[in-house]
Write an enzyme that holds these catalytic residues in place. Structure first.
Site, mmCIF file in Angstrom:
data_model
loop_
_atom_site.group_PDB
_atom_site.id
_atom_site.type_symbol
_atom_site.label_atom_id
_atom_site.label_comp_id
_atom_site.label_asym_id
_atom_site.label_seq_id
_atom_site.Cartn_x
_atom_site.Cartn_y
_atom_site.Cartn_z
ATOM 1 N N ASP A 87 6.463 37.446 0.353
ATOM 2 C CA ASP A 87 6.381 37.073 1.769
ATOM 3 C C ASP A 87 6.746 35.600 1.962
ATOM 4 O OD1 ASP A 87 5.737 38.995 3.694
ATOM 5 O OD2 ASP A 87 3.623 39.040 3.108
ATOM 6 N N LYS B 252 7.694 49.258 5.507
ATOM 7 C CA LYS B 252 7.987 48.585 4.234
ATOM 8 C C LYS B 252 8.042 49.604 3.096
ATOM 9 C CE LYS B 252 6.082 44.311 6.021
ATOM 10 N NZ LYS B 252 5.020 43.299 6.071
ATOM 11 N N GLN C 259 -0.882 42.443 3.994
ATOM 12 C CA GLN C 259 -0.487 42.506 5.402
ATOM 13 C C GLN C 259 -1.467 41.704 6.263
ATOM 14 O OE1 GLN C 259 2.364 43.807 6.425
ATOM 15 N NE2 GLN C 259 2.032 43.419 8.596
HETATM 16 N N1 GUN Z 1 2.067 40.345 9.690
HETATM 17 C C1 GUN Z 1 3.085 40.168 10.566
HETATM 18 N N2 GUN Z 1 4.223 39.884 9.904
HETATM 19 C C2 GUN Z 1 3.918 39.883 8.598
HETATM 20 C C3 GUN Z 1 4.689 39.663 7.419
HETATM 21 O O1 GUN Z 1 5.896 39.377 7.448
HETATM 22 N N3 GUN Z 1 4.019 39.754 6.243
HETATM 23 C C4 GUN Z 1 2.685 40.029 6.186
HETATM 24 N N4 GUN Z 1 2.115 40.082 4.990
HETATM 25 N N5 GUN Z 1 1.948 40.234 7.260
HETATM 26 C C5 GUN Z 1 2.568 40.160 8.455
#
Ligand code: GUN
Length: 294
Positions: free
Chosen positions: A119, A52, A96
């Site tokens: 998200d 990211k 996350q």
């Molecule tokens: N853990 C697995 N996929 C994601 C996601 O798309 N966003 C976040 N914040 N955590 C995750």
């Protein structure tokens, strides 16, 4: 069979985003800013968050990574979330997941200002999405819709079967696929306890597998000529790799791919699109396109 190349599509979209950022900056605007909170040192989460941060650079965004150790208190984490909510230089941020067991994940999600929830996990965004209002749409389902759209896979009036149970993929995917403005499909949601699973899957014009079990979808579950989207990314041990593992999808690619009209590979299918859609949501947050003037 057409291979849906998520990696190439994501690269194209990131270039489109970078061009938009260039014009914002040339017009005297500020670069979009995404912050990410990472708790602990889980290998998968480390990889995702690093991806990211890298994508932010590719899109011309500012990024900030905030790290906590596994033993961070819930209150300390919530206080950082509130700080980011109030920081006018941060357009959007993510925490996350998964979080350590002593932290209430839902409380953390609900503390995020929904206008910065890129998200799309906050109940306000989930609820607005369910009734077709402007909102942040979670990245994986949004990326799948974008892949289907860019590859001209017809969804309207088609039968779509979604396999899985998760809040971040299965439920929003089902909502989006059934809505007229997105998928406009007839949607069936199945999971490992569904009866007649094979028969249900065999009727799908579009089969979306998000079960997290390597090789779950076999050739006898797939309708010839259908489009198959594989959301699985399970790490399986592989001594021939430097990392010691490889990513395995939910679909047995070798036996399923000759049957279908379109298929997403793992890796290089849905995965790269997820990060790219997070970038798109961050750009929307910076432009105040979703929640105007609030
Ligand atoms: N853990 C697995 N996929 C994601 C996601 O798309 N966003 C976040 N914040 N955590 C995750």
């Amino acid at each position: 069979m057409i291979l849906i190349d998520g990696k190439a599509t994501a690269a194209t979209i990131k270039a489109e985003i970078a061009a938009q950022v260039d014009s914002i900056v040339s017009a005297g605007g500020r670069r979009p800013h995404l912050a990410a909170i990472l708790v602990g040192h889980d290998g998968g989460s480390e990889t995702y968050v690093a991806g990211k941060v890298k994508a932010c650079g590719e899109c011309g965004f500012q990024s900030t990574l905030i790290r906590f150790e596994d033993d961070v208190t819930e209150e300390a984490l919530l206080s950082k979330v509130r700080e980011l909510n109030d920081d006018p230089t941060v357009d959007g941020f993510i925490v996350q997941l998964p979080l350590p067991r002593h932290i209430n994940e839902q409380r953390v999600i609900e503390t995020i200002d929904y206008r910065k929830d890129v998200d799309g996990f906050h109940p306000i965004n989930v609820g607005r999405m369910a009734i077709g209002l402007p909102c942040f749409i979670s990245a994986t389902p949004k990326g799948i819709l974008e892949l289907l759209r860019r590859y001209h896979v017809e969804t309207s009036g088609k039968k779509c079967v979604i396999l899985g149970r998760s809040n971040i993929v299965r439920k929003p995917m089902a909502q989006l696929m059934m809505q007229k403005q997105y998928g406009d499909a007839t949607v069936t949601v199945c999971h490992s306890r569904s009866q007649n699973l094979k028969e249900e899957c065999r009727q799908a014009d579009i089969l979306i597998a998000a079960i997290g079990q390597p090789g779950f979808v076999t050739a006898d579950m797939v309708k010839p000529g259908s489009a198959v989207v594989d959301v699985g990314t399970t790490r399986v041990p592989d001594a021939t790799r430097k990392s010691g593992f490889r990513l395995s999808g939910d679909v047995r690619f070798d036996e399923v791919s000759p049957l279908c009209s379109y298929i997403t590979p793992v890796p290089g299918g849905v995965g790269p699109m997820t990060i790219c859609m997070l970038m798109q949501n961050t750009l929307l947050a910076a432009q105040r396109t979703v929640y105007t003037g609030e």
